[in-house]
Write an enzyme that holds these catalytic residues in place. Sequence first.
Site, PDB file in Angstrom:
ATOM      1  N   CYS A 265       0.820  -1.214   0.000  1.00 34.00           N
ATOM      2  CA  CYS A 265       0.000   0.000   0.000  1.00 34.00           C
ATOM      3  C   CYS A 265       0.860   1.273   0.000  1.00 34.00           C
ATOM      4  O   CYS A 265       1.527   1.561  -0.969  1.00 34.00           O
ATOM      5  CB  CYS A 265      -0.973  -0.032   1.177  1.00 34.00           C
ATOM      6  SG  CYS A 265      -2.578  -0.647   0.675  1.00 34.00           S
ATOM      7  N   HIS A 355      -3.510  -5.325   0.313  1.00 39.68           N
ATOM      8  CA  HIS A 355      -3.258  -5.863   1.650  1.00 39.68           C
ATOM      9  C   HIS A 355      -3.195  -7.394   1.636  1.00 39.68           C
ATOM     10  O   HIS A 355      -4.243  -8.054   1.695  1.00 39.68           O
ATOM     11  CB  HIS A 355      -4.360  -5.419   2.614  1.00 39.68           C
ATOM     12  CG  HIS A 355      -4.305  -3.978   2.979  1.00 39.68           C
ATOM     13  ND1 HIS A 355      -3.840  -3.536   4.200  1.00 39.68           N
ATOM     14  CD2 HIS A 355      -4.637  -2.862   2.282  1.00 39.68           C
ATOM     15  CE1 HIS A 355      -3.901  -2.220   4.241  1.00 39.68           C
ATOM     16  NE2 HIS A 355      -4.379  -1.785   3.097  1.00 39.68           N
ATOM     17  N   GLU A 357      -2.277  -9.303   4.024  1.00 41.53           N
ATOM     18  CA  GLU A 357      -2.705  -9.884   5.314  1.00 41.53           C
ATOM     19  C   GLU A 357      -4.218 -10.101   5.304  1.00 41.53           C
ATOM     20  O   GLU A 357      -4.727 -10.999   5.968  1.00 41.53           O
ATOM     21  CB  GLU A 357      -2.291  -8.974   6.476  1.00 41.53           C
ATOM     22  CG  GLU A 357      -3.231  -7.855   6.829  1.00 41.53           C
ATOM     23  CD  GLU A 357      -3.288  -6.767   5.780  1.00 41.53           C
ATOM     24  OE1 GLU A 357      -4.313  -6.067   5.713  1.00 41.53           O
ATOM     25  OE2 GLU A 357      -2.312  -6.614   5.010  1.00 41.53           O
TER      26      GLU A 357
END
Length: 381
Positions: A265, A355, A357
């Site tokens: 990001c 992202h 995760e």
Amino acid sequence: MTTSPRGTAREKASPAMLVLEDGRAFRGRAYGAVGETFGEAVFSTGMSGYQETLTDPSYHRQIVVMTAPHVGNTGINDEDAESRRIWVSGYVVRDPARTPSNWRSRRSLDDELVAQGVVGISGIDTRALTRHLRERGAMRAGVFSGDALSDEAALLARVRQAPGMAGAELSSEVTTAEAYVVPAIGTKRHTVAAIDLGIKGMTPHRMAERGIEVHVLPATATLDEVYAVGPDGVFLANGPGDPATADLTVVKGVLERGTPLFGICFGNQLLGRALGFGTYKLKYGHRGINQPVQDRTTGKVEITAHNHGFAVDAPLDEVTETPYGRAEVSHVCLNDNVVEGLRLLDRPAFSVQYHPEAAAGPHDAAYLFDRFVSLMEDQRA
């Protein structure tokens, strides 16, 4: 932001208004704390994971509009927060849940917003608002509830006085005050220095699952402080604000030393700027958990979690010579061809604009942490 200390039944039924900087206004009911707040109005297309959205530091100074019509159905639990607090400036929903229903729920979303002083609005046509933002672009907005809603012109003037997102340096407002360590789960294999530009809690956890001891450092960490932890790799986290305001000294220093580097990001944007690419503000950004991205190194298409309003300006179909060797675009958004990833061909560095995760999902991009581990293992060998 001005709020009441605690919501009451009367306050929760208070009239509320969302005012956009172009003059359009939406009237509804107060949701969460009663008061006023300002920020950039953006929309998120996720149908779940609202607790992770609210606590993502990348949403700092943004008023988040949820496109899903029903929000709050699963309440708030004590496990899924991504940081120490809610970061959104304001929250906009159509139909809030009357009563949460989930075995993990500890309190309602409404109560949590009140407790943390987050001003919101409900009962408006979020579909019409989303279409407006998509056509006109993300813009400054204010949410007002309680008294003094009759003078719409005065509220609009206050919205137009609020700061915009372009040129905003916000990492210093969300980063950790002190360094801390997330220990490896099981056998320790590597040490990573993670620069907290607005990191989510699940990110170091995903690395810890792979045997990485993660040293999370403040955004102000110097190059000497980064290397004082003896890192096998360096991680650049997500975060809010305009990447053009960031200091690139650490990023360039890591690239010069050839230490494996992974950014996501905001970290992707910093790597891009360090390589000599520009960044620019997207019209309305990518926010949600259903964005299709192609990994050009494998041809695989993955559904990914996004939250970004800026992007890297790099050529999609050519290799670029940079001060650190050749670079190419590794990932691209299939909706609009926005650059979603970069990689260096002559040094161990890569990044993505989304992202991996992915709390609360999807998990298509989890392989990127394994790719980071492989870079560190190759470097050690």
